[in-house]
Design an enzyme around this catalytic site. Structure first.
Site, PDB file in Angstrom:
ATOM      1  CG  HIS A  99      -0.153  -0.104   2.272  1.00 19.74           C
ATOM      2  ND1 HIS A  99       0.289  -1.293   3.064  1.00 19.74           N
ATOM      3  CD2 HIS A  99      -0.093   0.855   3.502  1.00 19.74           C
ATOM      4  CE1 HIS A  99       0.710  -0.956   4.335  1.00 19.74           C
ATOM      5  NE2 HIS A  99       0.479   0.216   4.621  1.00 19.74           N
ATOM      6  CG  HIS A 101       1.060   5.541   4.158  1.00 18.08           C
ATOM      7  ND1 HIS A 101       0.176   5.483   5.128  1.00 18.08           N
ATOM      8  CD2 HIS A 101       1.737   4.357   4.301  1.00 18.08           C
ATOM      9  CE1 HIS A 101       0.338   4.268   6.022  1.00 18.08           C
ATOM     10  NE2 HIS A 101       1.136   3.569   5.356  1.00 18.08           N
TER      11      HIS A 101
END
Length: 136
Positions: A99, A101
């Site tokens: 992922h 940010h």
């Protein structure tokens, strides 16, 4: 993966504050934001970290990051942006599903996504340049 929280969120099995979705990604607001507007880009397929992520999807993730950041800078004006991607526990990865940010930055926010610069010694430089044959 059946036990991966980000797989469940990306699939829509767990409700989230989704700000963008397509066939390959879901982008959500982080439930523990560093600053107002902190979002996460989640691929819908499970990849532990960047080393498992196919190159084409890695490129698409960066293009998506640009799109989201550009939109969010207009939606919630900020003074800058961090795009952060951690790999491995020592690097700060706590959920082992790739992922990214997207962290809006505001003057004086003290979010702390910085480090104290060191010095590249000749010995270390030589060692890395000799051993990084995989890059040639």
């Amino acid at each position: 993966m059946s036990d991966c929280i980000f797989c469940k969120i990306a699939a829509g099995d767990i409700p989230s504050a989704t700000i963008y979705e397509d066939d390959e990604f879901r982008v959500i607001l982080d439930l523990g934001p560093a600053t107002k507007g902190h979002a996460l880009i989640l691929p819908k397929q499970h990849y532990k970290d960047i080393t498992e992520l196919p190159e084409d999807l890695a490129g698409k993730a960066m293009i998506l990051a640009k799109k989201i950041v550009t939109c969010m800078m207009e939606a919630i004006p900020c003074d800058g942006y961090n795009i952060v991607q951690n790999n491995g526990e020592p690097a700060g990865q706590t959920v082992f599903h790739f992922h990214m940010h997207l962290i809006p930055r505001y003057v004086g926010d003290h979010a702390g996504v910085t480090w104290k610069p060191g010095t590249l010694s000749e010995e270390v430089k030589k060692e890395i340049l000799e051993k990084a044959a995989c890059l040639k």
